[in-house]
Motif scaffolding. Structure first.
Motif, PDB file in Angstrom:
ATOM      1  N   PHE A   1       4.573  -5.110   4.938  1.00 27.65           N
ATOM      2  CA  PHE A   1       5.104  -6.472   5.035  1.00 27.65           C
ATOM      3  C   PHE A   1       6.494  -6.467   5.658  1.00 27.65           C
ATOM      4  O   PHE A   1       6.807  -7.276   6.539  1.00 27.65           O
ATOM      5  N   GLU A   2       7.350  -5.560   5.175  1.00 23.92           N
ATOM      6  CA  GLU A   2       8.722  -5.556   5.659  1.00 23.92           C
ATOM      7  C   GLU A   2       8.781  -5.299   7.163  1.00 23.92           C
ATOM      8  O   GLU A   2       9.507  -5.985   7.891  1.00 23.92           O
ATOM      9  N   GLU A   3       8.011  -4.324   7.633  1.00 19.03           N
ATOM     10  CA  GLU A   3       8.017  -4.041   9.064  1.00 19.03           C
ATOM     11  C   GLU A   3       7.475  -5.236   9.851  1.00 19.03           C
ATOM     12  O   GLU A   3       8.038  -5.608  10.901  1.00 19.03           O
ATOM     13  N   ALA A   4       6.395  -5.856   9.350  1.00 14.98           N
ATOM     14  CA  ALA A   4       5.839  -7.023  10.030  1.00 14.98           C
ATOM     15  C   ALA A   4       6.852  -8.167  10.066  1.00 14.98           C
ATOM     16  O   ALA A   4       6.962  -8.894  11.069  1.00 14.98           O
TER      17      ALA A   4
ATOM     18  N   GLY B   1      -1.358  -1.608  -4.262  1.00 11.00           N
ATOM     19  CA  GLY B   1      -2.417  -1.366  -3.288  1.00 11.00           C
ATOM     20  C   GLY B   1      -3.614  -0.646  -3.858  1.00 11.00           C
ATOM     21  O   GLY B   1      -4.719  -0.756  -3.335  1.00 11.00           O
ATOM     22  N   ALA B   2      -3.434   0.080  -4.955  1.00  7.91           N
ATOM     23  CA  ALA B   2      -4.528   0.898  -5.488  1.00  7.91           C
ATOM     24  C   ALA B   2      -5.299   0.228  -6.619  1.00  7.91           C
ATOM     25  O   ALA B   2      -6.281   0.786  -7.103  1.00  7.91           O
ATOM     26  N   CYS B   3      -4.866  -0.948  -7.064  1.00  9.90           N
ATOM     27  CA  CYS B   3      -5.480  -1.549  -8.255  1.00  9.90           C
ATOM     28  C   CYS B   3      -6.189  -2.868  -8.004  1.00  9.90           C
ATOM     29  O   CYS B   3      -6.859  -3.379  -8.903  1.00  9.90           O
ATOM     30  N   ALA B   4      -6.070  -3.435  -6.817  1.00  3.59           N
ATOM     31  CA  ALA B   4      -6.658  -4.754  -6.561  1.00  3.59           C
ATOM     32  C   ALA B   4      -8.150  -4.775  -6.826  1.00  3.59           C
ATOM     33  O   ALA B   4      -8.695  -5.742  -7.380  1.00  3.59           O
ATOM     34  N   HIS B   5      -8.845  -3.690  -6.450  1.00  5.56           N
ATOM     35  CA  HIS B   5     -10.306  -3.672  -6.597  1.00  5.56           C
ATOM     36  C   HIS B   5     -10.745  -3.711  -8.057  1.00  5.56           C
ATOM     37  O   HIS B   5     -11.890  -4.062  -8.365  1.00  5.56           O
TER      38      HIS B   5
ATOM     39  N   VAL C   1      -1.075  -9.666  -4.568  1.00  3.09           N
ATOM     40  CA  VAL C   1      -0.147  -9.065  -3.616  1.00  3.09           C
ATOM     41  C   VAL C   1       0.127  -7.626  -4.013  1.00  3.09           C
ATOM     42  O   VAL C   1      -0.081  -7.220  -5.158  1.00  3.09           O
ATOM     43  N   GLU C   2       0.627  -6.884  -3.040  1.00  6.35           N
ATOM     44  CA  GLU C   2       0.811  -5.456  -3.255  1.00  6.35           C
ATOM     45  C   GLU C   2       2.167  -5.125  -3.850  1.00  6.35           C
ATOM     46  O   GLU C   2       2.284  -4.222  -4.684  1.00  6.35           O
ATOM     47  N   GLY C   3       3.227  -5.832  -3.441  1.00  6.95           N
ATOM     48  CA  GLY C   3       4.555  -5.421  -3.854  1.00  6.95           C
ATOM     49  C   GLY C   3       5.446  -6.571  -4.268  1.00  6.95           C
ATOM     50  O   GLY C   3       5.091  -7.750  -4.188  1.00  6.95           O
ATOM     51  N   ILE C   4       6.662  -6.206  -4.694  1.00  5.86           N
ATOM     52  CA  ILE C   4       7.629  -7.162  -5.215  1.00  5.86           C
ATOM     53  C   ILE C   4       8.108  -8.133  -4.144  1.00  5.86           C
ATOM     54  O   ILE C   4       8.372  -9.300  -4.427  1.00  5.86           O
TER      55      ILE C   4
ATOM     56  N   ILE D   1      -6.368 -11.674  -1.043  1.00  4.41           N
ATOM     57  CA  ILE D   1      -5.737 -10.382  -1.284  1.00  4.41           C
ATOM     58  C   ILE D   1      -4.819 -10.074  -0.111  1.00  4.41           C
ATOM     59  O   ILE D   1      -5.290  -9.877   1.018  1.00  4.41           O
ATOM     60  N   ILE D   2      -3.531 -10.071  -0.352  1.00  7.96           N
ATOM     61  CA  ILE D   2      -2.554  -9.739   0.692  1.00  7.96           C
ATOM     62  C   ILE D   2      -2.128  -8.293   0.487  1.00  7.96           C
ATOM     63  O   ILE D   2      -1.536  -7.945  -0.543  1.00  7.96           O
ATOM     64  N   THR D   3      -2.458  -7.464   1.440  1.00 10.13           N
ATOM     65  CA  THR D   3      -2.192  -6.038   1.288  1.00 10.13           C
ATOM     66  C   THR D   3      -1.676  -5.467   2.606  1.00 10.13           C
ATOM     67  O   THR D   3      -1.588  -6.172   3.616  1.00 10.13           O
ATOM     68  N   ASP D   4      -1.315  -4.197   2.606  1.00  8.03           N
ATOM     69  CA  ASP D   4      -0.773  -3.538   3.801  1.00  8.03           C
ATOM     70  C   ASP D   4      -1.846  -2.698   4.478  1.00  8.03           C
ATOM     71  O   ASP D   4      -2.721  -2.124   3.814  1.00  8.03           O
TER      72      ASP D   4
END
Length: 671
Positions: free
Chosen positions: A590-593, A498-502, A467-470, A517-520
């Motif tokens: 995520f928050e906006e979604a 978001g910049a380290c998953a790869h 995941v990307e964030g807290i 991988i859940i990302t924005d």
């Protein structure tokens, strides 16, 4: 002198594996029931001090059908043999094929040594078949095998005729113990033409010391526990410790003085009356004078009369007073010290000492686990102890305090078999692919640093979610609990940004674990500094590195929104990012979604820590209109953890569509 690697064949889940051992500490990791304990068991059954035996259940499931194949070949041999001399050569070949097909359990051990070890090899010359002075290696094969193959096949054939209804494996199970035995051989790993030399088991016992500290130690912190495991462990130290010999001698001298005093002063008073009674029955002193002696053995007294207590607030309490974790740590430490003493006293000195420790984290809290692995390495170094430690563990804390290269990952494959992945090989392969500027090296360094944070649960996971964030990290465990499939699996949840998953791609591919991988979608303007913009802005692009360079390798938002589910998958991996809902609404984060999916639930919301500040005066339509601007406000990032907590407390909420689809893929295994 070190064991560089071991090969195991046909033992339980270890059908055909090679395990490279580190010179110091090797960590064996993997999912539950992945065969980690089998490694220590096969060593113990071949090299253990108590000579434990094999059972039929120790054979790998996948080789049981070989008995049927061997029997079929033997029956073909009988048919050819019955035809006489004209088929003699064919029949001999067929018989040899049948005997070769009979399964054996094999442990091959490969040792390498340096020039400084040359002098210590004199007593083990029988193990070395190598005639090349430039080589310094020894290879030993331990086998649980059938020596008289034809006799076994003949018996199996006869039993099969008499018991047609029984499966071949059931017949073998009834007769195998009459034919199988342990055998040991020295061989040359580089020259197959040199015939292996049979070795006496005593030579193996002298060459290798095997010590094992099992996972399920019999310790109890209950008040009714009278076993005193730690006390017994302490007392066994007396039999081997050099440092205690002088002290024990002094104790024996004091006990001798005490014995003389007791014989002179106390025994006449204690035993005098019974001796006088004996005289009344006709026993004359001139014929047989009765005397009493006080006999004290220092070690026996120390073992049977000593109790190990703990001083707590001025009061002596028994070992059962301590919790299991503390007792377990003391027990393991004592065992390690005893094994070190045994190695030092061994004459002749063995070629190698290997110590298996199974799940030392049992009952230990995380900080104690980290201290343990650190201290055991210090202990070995200070003692100059030539030992290789192999630790099986489920503890990410223990992993975090060891070098990345020491990890050996046991992966469960088909047919209940295991494949062993050497992380040191992974590192070497990654470094070999680096270009002249070493652009790939930072990825390895990042992974090593990430493991040091104690967050390396991916080595024990059935599946992984990055995941990307807290916010996602806090909420996802609750979503997993509600899924009937995922809730029964061990899911490792990694917050990677978001910049380290790869950077995890190659490692996860190496250990072969399915990953979501859940990302924005991170929409931004195509012009200028690529500032953030709403998803539906015309010509918007993504700033997300995963989406651009990995999956689905698209930059335009329009292309990303039109991707099929198949486009979002790549082997073990699937990406999940924001997509439009049924009303065509799509968030950038995520928050906006979440706000868009729950506008009705959040309308004039008056509960929680943060959400009521954002929405208690807003209608559903206003929330939809303002969702993007709210998430882009100056202080919004500081509110994310509070928003996550509020979402957890909401009695009713809708999960964004992209997360639902991603979790469904992870659970149901569809592309």
């Amino acid at each position: 002198m070190q064991i560089k690697k071991a090969e195991v064949e046909n033992f339980r889940k270890l059908k055909n594996v090679t395990i490279d051992l580190d010179d110091s500490v090797t960590l064996i990791v993997g999912r539950n029931n992945s065969g980690k304990t089998s490694l220590s068991e096969v060593f113990n059954k071949f090299l253990g001090p108590n000579n434990p035996g094999f059972t039929f259940d120790d054979f790998s499931f996948s080789v049981l059908s070989d008995y049927s194949d061997a029997l079929n070949l033997y029956e073909e041999y009988l048919e050819l043999h019955a035809l006489g001399e004209e088929k003699e050569d064919e029949s001999k070949i067929k018989l040899q094929e049948a005997k070769t097909k009979i399964p054996s359990i094999i442990l091959n051990i490969y040792i390498e040594y340096g020039e400084q070890d040359d002098d210590s090899l004199g007593g083990f010359s029988e193990l070395n078949l190598n005639l090349d002075d430039s080589r310094r290696d020894i290879s030993v094969s331990c086998r649980y095998c059938i020596i008289e193959g034809e006799k076994f096949l003949s018996t199996l054939h006869d039993q099969h005729i008499q018991n047609k209804d029984l499966q071949i494996t059931h017949i073998v199970e009834n007769i195998y113990s009459d034919f199988y035995a342990k055998a040991y051989f020295a061989f040359d790993k580089e020259n197959q033409d040199i015939i292996p030399r049979s070795i006496n088991p005593r030579q193996i016992e002298n060459a290798f010391i095997l010590s094992l500290i099992c996972a399920q130690r019999d310790l109890d912190d209950q008040s009714y526990d009278k076993k005193g495991r730690i006390a017994k462990c302490m007392s066994s130290f007396l039999d081997i410790s050099k440092v205690n010999e002088e002290n024990i001698k002094n104790l024996e001298e004091r006990l001798s003085d005490l014995a003389k005093k007791m014989e002179q002063d106390d025994h006449p008073l204690i035993y005098g009356p019974i001796i006088e009674d004996l005289k009344k029955f006709g026993i004359k002193e001139e014929d047989s004078k009765i005397i009493t002696k006080a006999l004290f053995d220092a070690k026996t007294i120390l073992k049977n009369s000593s109790r190990f207590l703990y001083d707590m607030a001025g009061r002596n309490v028994p070992e059962s007073y301590n919790g299991l974790g503390y007792s377990n740590l003391i027990y393991i430490t004592l065992q390690i010290s005893i094994f070190c003493q045994l190695f030092e006293k061994r004459i002749p000195r063995s070629l190698s000492h290997i110590l298996f420790i199974e799940e030392p984290e049992a009952h230990l809290h995380p900080q104690m686990q980290m201290v343990f692995i650190r201290k055991i390495k210090e202990f070995i170094r200070q003692k100059e102890w030539n030992v290789q430690v192999v630790i099986t563990t489920h503890s990410s804390q223990i992993l975090s305090d060891c070098e990345f290269k020491c990890i050996r990952y046991f992966e469960i494959k088909e047919n209940y078999c295991v494949d062993v992945k050497n992380i040191e090989v992974f590192i070497a392969n990654q470094n070999a692919q680096a270009d002249e500027n070493a652009k790939r090296l930072p990825g390895i360094r990042f992974l090593e640093k990430y493991m040091n944070l104690g967050t390396c649960n991916l080595f024990f996971a059935d599946k992984i979610i990055m995941v990307e964030g807290i916010t996602e990290k806090i909420i996802l465990p609750q979503l997993i609990k509600k899924d009937p499939i995922l809730s029964s699996e061990y899911i490792s949840l990694l917050e990677v940004g978001g910049a380290c998953a790869h950077l995890f791609k190659e490692l996860i591919s190496f250990i072969n674990v399915k990953t979501l991988i859940i990302t924005d979608i991170d929409s931004c303007s195509p012009d200028g500094h690529h500032s953030a913009c709403p998803v539906m802005d015309r010509n918007a692009i993504t700033s997300n590195a995963v989406l651009k360079s990995w999956i689905p390798q698209k930059s335009n938002i329009a292309d990303l929104l039109s991707c099929s589910k198949k486009d979002k998958s790549q082997g073990l991996f699937r990406v999940a990012y924001q997509i439009p809902d049924k009303k065509g609404l799509c968030g950038r984060s995520f928050e906006e979604a979440f706000f868009l999916a729950n506008a009705e639930n959040l309308e004039k919301y008056s509960e929680g820590l943060v959400l009521h500040e954002l929405f208690e005066n807003l209608t559903k339509n206003e929330i939809i209109d303002q969702a993007y601007n709210i998430t882009r406000s100056d202080n919004f990032n500081s509110k994310k953890s509070g928003i996550a907590m509020d979402i957890l407390l909401m009695e009713k909420c809708n999960i964004p569509r992209y997360i639902k689809e991603g979790l469904k893929w992870l659970a149901e295994n569809y592309d």
